[in-house]
Design a protein around this motif. Structure first.
Motif: not given
Length: 140
Positions: A127-140
């Protein structure tokens, strides 16, 4: 842990112009990868590719069920990392140059208020190599 399911998705998003399959084309996605992809004509979500998803129902019933879920999640994320490593950082740079965004979205459903998630270093590095942040959302 009381997670019912979890899904990791690569999202291409942002901008007022619908993009259809443009994000998929720019990153070199091919149907042969076996990954589920959903192009969109929405102005805010261009495409969604899911390199890993797991439901607790896929794990053996019993006291070890959540341990199996954790092990399968770790293995799935290592496979997802291998796929992400096959993608070009330059393609994501071109996407961003268009004023668009890309990230990893982690969605899930929990029956209780605890969420244990270990992200393997291989996945984080990819993810870091591609510059991708990680977003987490549960029970949406």
């Amino acid at each position: 842990m009381a997670v019912e399911w979890i899904r990791f998705s690569l999202r291409g998003r942002g901008g007022p112009e619908p993009t259809g399959t443009r994000f998929l084309e720019m990153i070199g996605w091919a149907p042969l990868t076996g990954l589920e992809a959903h192009p969109s004509n929405s102005p805010w979500q261009a495409a969604l590719i899911s390199p890993f998803a797991l439901s607790i129902k896929e794990c053996q019933p019993g006291t070890e069920r959540y341990e199996e879920f954790a092990k399968r999640t770790a293995a799935g994320l290592k496979r997802a990392a291998e796929w992400l490593d096959s993608l070009s950082p330059a393609a994501f740079g071109e996407w961003r140059a268009l004023g668009k965004k890309a990230d990893i979205f982690v969605g899930g459903w929990m029956t209780d208020d605890q969420f244990d998630l270990a992200l393997p270093p291989e996945f984080l590095l990819a993810c870091g190599r591609l510059g991708l942040p990680i977003e987490i959302c549960t029970n949406d």
